[in-house]
Enzyme design. Sequence first.
Site, mmCIF file in Angstrom:
data_model
loop_
_atom_site.group_PDB
_atom_site.id
_atom_site.type_symbol
_atom_site.label_atom_id
_atom_site.label_comp_id
_atom_site.label_asym_id
_atom_site.label_seq_id
_atom_site.Cartn_x
_atom_site.Cartn_y
_atom_site.Cartn_z
ATOM 1 N N SER A 124 0.754 -1.237 0.015
ATOM 2 C CA SER A 124 -0.036 0.067 0.082
ATOM 3 C C SER A 124 0.881 1.207 0.029
ATOM 4 O O SER A 124 2.019 1.330 0.482
ATOM 5 C CB SER A 124 -0.796 -0.179 1.144
ATOM 6 O OG SER A 124 -1.411 1.236 1.480
ATOM 7 N N TYR A 148 -1.873 -0.905 11.043
ATOM 8 C CA TYR A 148 -2.051 -1.563 9.564
ATOM 9 C C TYR A 148 -1.262 -1.388 8.982
ATOM 10 O O TYR A 148 -0.449 -2.217 7.974
ATOM 11 C CB TYR A 148 -3.522 -1.081 8.854
ATOM 12 C CG TYR A 148 -3.825 -1.286 7.649
ATOM 13 C CD1 TYR A 148 -3.793 -2.441 7.196
ATOM 14 C CD2 TYR A 148 -3.416 -0.247 6.483
ATOM 15 C CE1 TYR A 148 -4.069 -2.742 5.768
ATOM 16 C CE2 TYR A 148 -3.778 -0.382 5.192
ATOM 17 C CZ TYR A 148 -3.959 -1.758 4.874
ATOM 18 O OH TYR A 148 -3.958 -1.779 3.414
ATOM 19 N N LYS A 152 1.873 -3.849 6.697
ATOM 20 C CA LYS A 152 2.453 -3.705 5.476
ATOM 21 C C LYS A 152 4.129 -3.578 5.225
ATOM 22 O O LYS A 152 4.496 -4.273 4.591
ATOM 23 C CB LYS A 152 1.484 -2.570 4.603
ATOM 24 C CG LYS A 152 0.038 -2.843 4.256
ATOM 25 C CD LYS A 152 -0.153 -4.140 3.550
ATOM 26 C CE LYS A 152 -1.648 -4.451 3.509
ATOM 27 N NZ LYS A 152 -1.835 -5.854 2.883
HETATM 28 P P1 NAD Z 1 -11.090 -7.118 1.169
HETATM 29 O O1 NAD Z 1 -11.021 -7.077 2.618
HETATM 30 O O2 NAD Z 1 -12.218 -6.916 0.302
HETATM 31 O O3 NAD Z 1 -10.208 -8.081 0.866
HETATM 32 C C1 NAD Z 1 -9.439 -9.037 1.619
HETATM 33 C C2 NAD Z 1 -9.845 -10.483 1.537
HETATM 34 O O4 NAD Z 1 -9.109 -11.288 2.622
HETATM 35 C C3 NAD Z 1 -11.427 -10.460 2.241
HETATM 36 O O5 NAD Z 1 -12.141 -11.220 1.510
HETATM 37 C C4 NAD Z 1 -11.204 -11.297 3.591
HETATM 38 O O6 NAD Z 1 -12.174 -12.045 3.908
HETATM 39 C C5 NAD Z 1 -9.865 -11.916 3.266
HETATM 40 N N1 NAD Z 1 -8.941 -12.548 4.495
HETATM 41 C C6 NAD Z 1 -8.465 -11.658 5.486
HETATM 42 N N2 NAD Z 1 -7.807 -12.415 6.390
HETATM 43 C C7 NAD Z 1 -7.712 -13.643 5.760
HETATM 44 C C8 NAD Z 1 -7.228 -14.778 6.262
HETATM 45 N N3 NAD Z 1 -6.573 -14.898 7.656
HETATM 46 N N4 NAD Z 1 -7.396 -15.920 5.545
HETATM 47 C C9 NAD Z 1 -8.232 -16.034 4.405
HETATM 48 N N5 NAD Z 1 -8.713 -14.765 3.810
HETATM 49 C C10 NAD Z 1 -8.585 -13.884 4.854
HETATM 50 O O7 NAD Z 1 -9.798 -5.653 0.841
HETATM 51 P P2 NAD Z 1 -9.405 -5.351 -0.454
HETATM 52 O O8 NAD Z 1 -9.676 -4.119 -0.563
HETATM 53 O O9 NAD Z 1 -9.774 -6.334 -1.693
HETATM 54 O O10 NAD Z 1 -7.612 -5.450 -0.130
HETATM 55 C C11 NAD Z 1 -6.947 -6.691 -0.423
HETATM 56 C C12 NAD Z 1 -5.530 -6.381 -0.044
HETATM 57 O O11 NAD Z 1 -4.997 -5.002 -0.473
HETATM 58 C C13 NAD Z 1 -5.236 -6.222 1.480
HETATM 59 O O12 NAD Z 1 -4.468 -7.078 1.773
HETATM 60 C C14 NAD Z 1 -5.312 -4.716 1.634
HETATM 61 O O13 NAD Z 1 -4.691 -4.470 2.978
HETATM 62 C C15 NAD Z 1 -4.517 -4.293 0.456
HETATM 63 N N6 NAD Z 1 -4.739 -3.032 -0.105
HETATM 64 C C16 NAD Z 1 -5.856 -2.512 -0.077
HETATM 65 C C17 NAD Z 1 -6.321 -1.102 -0.284
HETATM 66 C C18 NAD Z 1 -7.520 -0.563 -0.525
HETATM 67 O O14 NAD Z 1 -7.882 0.466 -0.319
HETATM 68 N N7 NAD Z 1 -8.857 -1.211 -0.632
HETATM 69 C C19 NAD Z 1 -5.341 -0.352 -0.526
HETATM 70 C C20 NAD Z 1 -3.778 -0.837 -0.202
HETATM 71 C C21 NAD Z 1 -3.678 -2.108 -0.062
HETATM 72 C C1 UD1 Z 2 -6.834 5.243 3.977
HETATM 73 C C2 UD1 Z 2 -5.676 5.013 5.103
HETATM 74 C C3 UD1 Z 2 -4.620 4.350 4.387
HETATM 75 C C4 UD1 Z 2 -5.180 3.047 3.596
HETATM 76 C C5 UD1 Z 2 -5.967 3.506 2.532
HETATM 77 C C6 UD1 Z 2 -6.862 2.507 1.619
HETATM 78 C C7 UD1 Z 2 -5.933 6.525 7.066
HETATM 79 C C8 UD1 Z 2 -5.231 7.552 7.795
HETATM 80 N N1 UD1 Z 2 -5.401 6.212 5.756
HETATM 81 O O1 UD1 Z 2 -6.040 6.307 3.112
HETATM 82 O O2 UD1 Z 2 -3.906 3.671 5.380
HETATM 83 O O3 UD1 Z 2 -4.040 2.447 2.761
HETATM 84 O O4 UD1 Z 2 -7.324 4.380 3.173
HETATM 85 O O5 UD1 Z 2 -7.384 1.534 2.552
HETATM 86 O O6 UD1 Z 2 -7.200 6.273 7.395
HETATM 87 N N2 UD1 Z 2 -12.309 11.369 3.662
HETATM 88 C C9 UD1 Z 2 -13.346 12.266 4.066
HETATM 89 N N3 UD1 Z 2 -14.642 11.817 4.597
HETATM 90 C C10 UD1 Z 2 -14.860 10.349 4.503
HETATM 91 C C11 UD1 Z 2 -13.572 9.630 4.240
HETATM 92 C C12 UD1 Z 2 -12.522 9.994 3.640
HETATM 93 O O7 UD1 Z 2 -13.286 13.556 3.899
HETATM 94 O O8 UD1 Z 2 -15.612 10.030 5.216
HETATM 95 C C13 UD1 Z 2 -11.170 12.052 2.840
HETATM 96 C C14 UD1 Z 2 -9.819 11.960 3.607
HETATM 97 O O9 UD1 Z 2 -9.499 12.705 4.660
HETATM 98 C C15 UD1 Z 2 -9.002 11.728 2.593
HETATM 99 C C16 UD1 Z 2 -9.705 11.267 1.487
HETATM 100 O O10 UD1 Z 2 -11.288 11.377 1.626
HETATM 101 O O11 UD1 Z 2 -8.384 13.069 2.181
HETATM 102 C C17 UD1 Z 2 -9.465 9.621 1.269
HETATM 103 O O12 UD1 Z 2 -9.748 9.085 2.308
HETATM 104 P P1 UD1 Z 2 -9.641 7.314 2.295
HETATM 105 O O13 UD1 Z 2 -10.559 6.761 1.334
HETATM 106 O O14 UD1 Z 2 -10.070 7.075 3.707
HETATM 107 O O15 UD1 Z 2 -8.088 7.037 1.756
HETATM 108 P P2 UD1 Z 2 -6.744 7.428 2.576
HETATM 109 O O16 UD1 Z 2 -6.890 8.508 3.503
HETATM 110 O O17 UD1 Z 2 -5.913 7.830 1.443
#
Ligand code: NAD
Ligand code: UD1
Length: 337
Positions: A124, A148, A152
């Site tokens: 991330s 969190y 990562k």
């Molecule tokens: P998500 O929660 O939709 O998907 C994660 C999946 O992993 C879920 O289906 C959950 O049930 C499964 N899971 C969790 N722990 C598990 C375990 N111990 N065994 C088996 N399954 C398990 O999240 P996502 O948004 O699809 O994210 C996928 C990956 O990308 C995650 O590692 C997340 O941290 C990373 N990531 C997500 C974002 C984002 O904004 N969505 C940003 C950066 C990184």
């Molecule tokens: C957040 C997490 C980051 C994670 C990422 C993806 C924090 C501090 N950071 O990032 O670690 O990797 O999500 O899961 O939580 N916002 C609003 N109102 C809301 C929600 C968000 O104004 O209800 C604003 C936030 O202040 C930010 C932007 O929208 O400026 C994006 O927020 P968000 O979607 O939570 O992503 P990140 O903050 O980039």
Amino acid sequence: MSILITGGAGYIGSHTDLCLLNEGYDIVVVDNYDNSSPEALRRVMELTGKTFPYYEADACDEEKLAEIMKKHGVDSVIHFAGLKAVGESVRIPLRYYENNLLSTIRLLKAMETVGVKKMIFSSSATVYSADNQVPLTETGKLGCTNPYGWTKYMNEQILRDAAVADKELTVVLLRYFNPVGAHESGRIGEDPSGIPNNLMPYISQTAVGRRDHLTVYGNDYNTHDGTGVRDYIHVMDLARGHVAAVRYADTFKGSDAINLGTGVGYSVLDMVHAFEEANHIKVPYVIGARRPGDIDTVYSNPAKAKEKLGWQAEKTLVDMCRDQWNWQSHNPNGYAK
Ligand code: NAD
Ligand code: UD1
């Protein structure tokens, strides 16, 4: 040969399953449905017209992972499984460290047992320290502000060390920026449990009437309109990035970290207005206090992904907003009946 997808029923996982199947790859999914539903997998099958094996199993279960990889002739792994709610990770850090670190360690050990040598890992942009200049490049300083994020960061270190020790291992660390949107069919999308932490699901749940209004977290940042700027990337672009990373993993040994972003930043109010215009719907909002831990501006330098993966984001802001709404309006309660 087949690809093991841990967390393959989740938001990014389900879209990646679909892209891989459409590209002709065989996949096998492991998910414990902690934050997802097998319904997502059923819909991936419906959309692709293909079936694949999937297991309700824990990615910390080393024996089970080894058994599944052996049975299905797995030769590479995409490791999405993990917990991802920042606020929750502050409240219950040990659950985050346990799940997110143990799953990676046990998966690596299971891979070693069965001789699987390629892993793509979901990292991330949160691993970048807040004092870097934007756009963020992969050589930027690393450092986190919540458990969190540290999971990562630590997972990246574990994977780099594993690749130093085993000269046959390939690890691609994909640093995602802010994934949004959904498959254009509106059949799969993000289904956060409880109140969404992230901006886009909050906007679309407000538009569909599940939330009263959006709270904009601060309008006194040093940005063009005072609200926070982020690099939003369409989840289908992100999913394609994984297909490119699977191919890239065949070309080198060792580890490599790569940003997956668009290189363009939009503010919170840019996103609200774009969503309203693309979908002809109002998103009521109020301006609130800053959210602790947030910073002004985060966006990527995506040049390395273009160079190494031959990949770049293609979808527009309008695509992101339209597809987010298409999913949300057709599935107001997500996958729940
Ligand atoms: P998500 O929660 O939709 O998907 C994660 C999946 O992993 C879920 O289906 C959950 O049930 C499964 N899971 C969790 N722990 C598990 C375990 N111990 N065994 C088996 N399954 C398990 O999240 P996502 O948004 O699809 O994210 C996928 C990956 O990308 C995650 O590692 C997340 O941290 C990373 N990531 C997500 C974002 C984002 O904004 N969505 C940003 C950066 C990184
Ligand atoms: C957040 C997490 C980051 C994670 C990422 C993806 C924090 C501090 N950071 O990032 O670690 O990797 O999500 O899961 O939580 N916002 C609003 N109102 C809301 C929600 C968000 O104004 O209800 C604003 C936030 O202040 C930010 C932007 O929208 O400026 C994006 O927020 P968000 O979607 O939570 O992503 P990140 O903050 O980039």
